[in-house]
Structures are given as C-alpha cells and as structure tokens.
Design a protein around this motif. Structure first.
Motif, PDB file in Angstrom:
ATOM      1  N   GLU A 105       1.228  -1.118   0.376  1.00  0.00           N
ATOM      2  CA  GLU A 105      -0.084  -0.042  -0.012  1.00  0.00           C
ATOM      3  C   GLU A 105       0.305   0.959   0.046  1.00  0.00           C
ATOM      4  OE1 GLU A 105      -3.237   2.198   2.864  1.00  0.00           O
ATOM      5  OE2 GLU A 105      -3.407   0.249   2.745  1.00  0.00           O
ATOM      6  N   PHE A 106       0.701   2.419  -0.654  1.00  0.00           N
ATOM      7  CA  PHE A 106       0.993   3.652  -0.838  1.00  0.00           C
ATOM      8  C   PHE A 106       0.459   4.670  -0.390  1.00  0.00           C
ATOM      9  CE2 PHE A 106       3.119   0.370  -3.695  1.00  0.00           C
ATOM     10  CZ  PHE A 106       5.067   0.799  -3.370  1.00  0.00           C
ATOM     11  N   ARG A 107       0.788   5.701   0.830  1.00  0.00           N
ATOM     12  CA  ARG A 107       0.267   6.665   0.727  1.00  0.00           C
ATOM     13  C   ARG A 107       0.701   7.914   0.848  1.00  0.00           C
ATOM     14  NH1 ARG A 107      -2.325   4.484   6.469  1.00  0.00           N
ATOM     15  NH2 ARG A 107      -3.684   3.018   4.980  1.00  0.00           N
ATOM     16  N   LYS A 108       0.773   8.734  -0.227  1.00  0.00           N
ATOM     17  CA  LYS A 108       0.597  10.210  -0.406  1.00  0.00           C
ATOM     18  C   LYS A 108       1.651  10.336   0.743  1.00  0.00           C
ATOM     19  CE  LYS A 108      -0.492  12.092  -3.600  1.00  0.00           C
ATOM     20  NZ  LYS A 108      -0.342  13.657  -5.161  1.00  0.00           N
ATOM     21  N   ALA A 109       2.646  10.869   1.407  1.00  0.00           N
ATOM     22  CA  ALA A 109       3.586  11.717   2.363  1.00  0.00           C
ATOM     23  C   ALA A 109       3.221  13.509   2.523  1.00  0.00           C
ATOM     24  CB  ALA A 109       4.599  10.950   2.628  1.00  0.00           C
ATOM     25  N   ILE A 110       3.743  13.872   1.403  1.00  0.00           N
ATOM     26  CA  ILE A 110       4.007  15.339   1.352  1.00  0.00           C
ATOM     27  C   ILE A 110       2.827  16.106   0.379  1.00  0.00           C
ATOM     28  CG2 ILE A 110       5.180  16.596   0.056  1.00  0.00           C
ATOM     29  CD1 ILE A 110       7.840  14.251   0.033  1.00  0.00           C
ATOM     30  N   ASP A 111       2.224  16.122   1.418  1.00  0.00           N
ATOM     31  CA  ASP A 111       0.745  17.589   0.897  1.00  0.00           C
ATOM     32  C   ASP A 111       0.842  18.355  -0.536  1.00  0.00           C
ATOM     33  OD1 ASP A 111      -1.385  18.497   0.363  1.00  0.00           O
ATOM     34  OD2 ASP A 111      -1.834  19.230   1.835  1.00  0.00           O
ATOM     35  N   ASP A 112       1.241  18.243  -1.774  1.00  0.00           N
ATOM     36  CA  ASP A 112       1.428  19.154  -2.697  1.00  0.00           C
ATOM     37  C   ASP A 112       0.101  19.531  -3.817  1.00  0.00           C
ATOM     38  OD1 ASP A 112       0.115  16.945  -3.402  1.00  0.00           O
ATOM     39  OD2 ASP A 112       2.338  15.577  -4.964  1.00  0.00           O
ATOM     40  N   GLY A 113      -1.040  19.107  -2.283  1.00  0.00           N
ATOM     41  CA  GLY A 113      -1.460  20.032  -3.179  1.00  0.00           C
ATOM     42  C   GLY A 113      -2.520  19.156  -4.260  1.00  0.00           C
ATOM     43  N   ASP A 114      -2.850  18.164  -4.824  1.00  0.00           N
ATOM     44  CA  ASP A 114      -2.994  17.233  -5.969  1.00  0.00           C
ATOM     45  C   ASP A 114      -3.555  16.142  -4.910  1.00  0.00           C
ATOM     46  OD1 ASP A 114      -3.657  15.326  -7.843  1.00  0.00           O
ATOM     47  OD2 ASP A 114      -1.297  15.302  -8.508  1.00  0.00           O
ATOM     48  N   LYS A 139       7.317  10.546  -2.289  1.00  0.00           N
ATOM     49  CA  LYS A 139       6.580  11.668  -2.111  1.00  0.00           C
ATOM     50  C   LYS A 139       5.225  10.400  -1.110  1.00  0.00           C
ATOM     51  CE  LYS A 139       6.530  15.217  -5.006  1.00  0.00           C
ATOM     52  NZ  LYS A 139       5.622  16.264  -5.985  1.00  0.00           N
ATOM     53  N   TYR A 140       5.740   8.986  -1.237  1.00  0.00           N
ATOM     54  CA  TYR A 140       4.464   7.957  -1.034  1.00  0.00           C
ATOM     55  C   TYR A 140       5.160   7.353   0.475  1.00  0.00           C
ATOM     56  CZ  TYR A 140       1.659   8.993  -4.577  1.00  0.00           C
ATOM     57  OH  TYR A 140       0.294   9.673  -5.231  1.00  0.00           O
ATOM     58  N   GLU A 141       4.462   6.930   1.204  1.00  0.00           N
ATOM     59  CA  GLU A 141       4.738   5.878   2.321  1.00  0.00           C
ATOM     60  C   GLU A 141       4.787   4.857   1.524  1.00  0.00           C
ATOM     61  OE1 GLU A 141       2.727   7.104   5.494  1.00  0.00           O
ATOM     62  OE2 GLU A 141       4.919   8.704   6.373  1.00  0.00           O
ATOM     63  N   HIS A 142       5.505   3.728   2.040  1.00  0.00           N
ATOM     64  CA  HIS A 142       4.394   2.623   1.811  1.00  0.00           C
ATOM     65  C   HIS A 142       5.062   1.388   2.941  1.00  0.00           C
ATOM     66  CE1 HIS A 142       9.200   1.742   1.185  1.00  0.00           C
ATOM     67  NE2 HIS A 142       9.102   1.273   1.472  1.00  0.00           N
ATOM     68  N   MET A 143       3.739   0.309   2.986  1.00  0.00           N
ATOM     69  CA  MET A 143       3.799  -0.714   3.988  1.00  0.00           C
ATOM     70  C   MET A 143       2.874  -1.529   3.141  1.00  0.00           C
ATOM     71  SD  MET A 143      -0.049   1.466   5.736  1.00  0.00           S
ATOM     72  CE  MET A 143      -0.388   0.240   6.523  1.00  0.00           C
ATOM     73  N   ILE A 144       2.878  -2.621   4.161  1.00  0.00           N
ATOM     74  CA  ILE A 144       2.230  -3.953   3.946  1.00  0.00           C
ATOM     75  C   ILE A 144       1.346  -3.821   5.074  1.00  0.00           C
ATOM     76  CG2 ILE A 144       2.452  -6.604   3.651  1.00  0.00           C
ATOM     77  CD1 ILE A 144       5.212  -6.097   2.194  1.00  0.00           C
TER      78      ILE A 144
END
Length: 304
Positions: A105-114, A139-144
C-alpha cells in the motif's frame, strides 16, 4: 568488466552450483545494469505511484546499488508505513519478491495540493521487480498490512511465505554543525556521496584492509600468527563494517524504530521462542536494534 551476457551466465552457474554468495553478487550486478524503462508500457505510467517522471526514451538504471537486504515474511506479517530514510539512501528502491506475492500500500506523505492518488494498492506477484523512484520514493509512504489474505481484482489470495530482496544505494552520513535545531540535508557541511562498493573475489567476503591477493595469501597461513598480516581478533571491528553496517544502522535507527519497535511489531517465531523458556532464563538479545523484545522478555521475568 563482464558483459551483460557474461554476467547472466556467471549468475546462472552460481545458482546451479548453489554458490550463494556468488549468486547474490550476480543478482546485485544484474539489477544495477537493468534498464527499468525497457519494461514500462504507456499504461504503467498512468497512475501516480508507478509514474516515476521518466524522460521518454531515456535509459533508467541504478548502477550505484551497494546494499542488499533479504527478509522473510510469514503469512500475517507486515511492515509499518514509512519512507525510507532520505539521509541514508539515495533515489531508487528496488524490491524483488520471491515465492509468495503481496499487496503493498502506498499513501501520499507530502501534501503537494494534488488530492488524486492519495492511496494506491499495488500487487507484487512472485518473481516481480518493483521500482520506487522519484515521486514513489520520496512523496509516498509504503507499507504492508498485517493479514493472512490479500484481495486482488476481486479474488481473495491466501498469503504464503514471502522472501524479499531490497536493493538500495547507501549514502555517506551527513555532517552537521553541533547545537543547531531542526536540520536538513542542505545544512550538511560535507556533500553526501554513495558509499563505495566493497569488492572482493574471496567468498564469503572477509572485510579488512588488505587487498584480495594479500587476503588470499593470509588465509592460507591460518595458524601461523607470526607470519600472517591479518588481525583476527573478534573484538576489532574492520573499518569496512563500521562504514557499511554500523553507520548505515545509525542513520536509519529512527525510521526503523517507527516502523518496527514503536508499533510493537514482534516476529511470532521470536516471541514463541521467548515464551517457551522457563522463568528466570538468561537471554542474550544479540543485535537487538531498538530493544523491541525487552518488554516481552521482562514480562516473563527473564534476565536480559
């Protein structure tokens, strides 16, 4: 310098002969040379995670890879959400998945307005290579997620033992002035560079200050301490290990604690082993990291 065909055949022979060190060296070298842009179709570039801002027609390789981490994940085990430590590793995380597939799973970690593609699920099948570069790297955190099954295209797939080979490019440690508060890489007094590769024709590698020829000669004189130039004291840490192991561990300690120790993620096998011991047993946790098992050890009145 081997050609690509020579490196391929050399690695295949090492696998056939079950020469593990040589096989791993071959995997690293092949991955360094692999052009990831050659297998990306236009469809792969349409989502925000897979899109790595590749310049069209440009070869994309990672020739400076210098670290390989091998992990085993039993069904039900996962990893916490994180971005690999920016000060410790350069761009490009390459993940080879073996035996059992997994949903990452990838989640955006940096708020770039998108706000598009804030969360993305990517299935990593067995024998696949995942490349995290540029936006996907920074820009993305990843996890399992810790669970026993994954759902892929509506199908529930039971997890199996998964072996992951993660290749990174470790960096030299940044150097900051003492006494400053919050720091950034731009404040480093010494520009970071790639940790130099440690190359040896002696397998398994024996880290030290000697050349391969001197090391091979010294290895033939074991037992003759008077003539041997190698200091075999187990209490002396070779400089290579200090740079390639200790310094890297120090650099990633905070991020490692966040994804493992702070979340209380304990490997079931280690926990079961601890619980199988009689009360009062003396336990040596060698390579204890952030000491995440200490609480479990003390709970059973063991001695650390």
């Amino acid at each position: 310098e081997m050609t690509d065909d020579e490196a391929e055949k050399w690695t295949e022979r090492a696998v056939e002969d079950v020469k593990v060190w040589e096989a791993l060296a071959g995997v690293i070298e092949k991955t360094r040379r692999f052009d990831v842009s050659s297998v990306l179709s236009e469809g792969d570039l349409n989502d925000g995670v897979s899109k790595m801002s590749l310049d069209e027609g440009t070869k994309q390789t990672f020739p400076h890879l210098n670290q390989l981490t091998i992990n085993e994940y039993n069904p039900g085990e996962g990893i916490g959400s994180h971005v690999d430590t920016v000060t410790a590793f350069d761009d490009g995380l390459l993940i080879i998945t073996l035996n059992g597939g997994i949903v990452m799973e990838f989640r955006k970690a940096i708020d770039d307005g998108d706000e598009s593609n804030m969360r993305k699920l990517v299935y990593l099948p067995p024998r696949s290579l995942a490349v995290l570069s540029r936006d996907a790297r920074y820009k993305y955190e990843h996890m399992i997620v810790s669970r026993m099954t994954d759902t892929v295209n509506g199908e529930i797939i039971p997890r199996k033992l998964r072996v992951s080979l993660t290749l990174r490019t470790a960096l030299t440690a940044p150097v900051f002035d003492k006494g400053i508060g919050k720091i950034s890489l731009a404040q480093s007094k010494v520009p970071q560079s790639h940790l130099p590769k440690y190359e040896s024709k002696v397998f398994p590698p024996r880290w030290g200050q000697l050349s391969d020829a001197a090391l091979a000669n010294a290895s033939s004189k074991i037992g003759d301490e008077e003539d041997s130039p190698v200091d075999r004291s187990d209490l002396i840490t070779p400089e290579t290990e200090s740079k390639h192991v200790h310094a890297v561990y120090d650099a990633i300690a905070t991020q490692w604690h966040h994804t493992r120790g702070k979340r209380g993620v304990l490997w079931p096998g280690a926990t079961q082993f601890i619980e199988s011991l009689p009360p009062g047993s003396i336990i040596a946790d060698v390579g204890c990291g952030d000491g995440k098992y200490f609480a479990e050890i003390l709970k059973h009145s063991y001695v650390i």
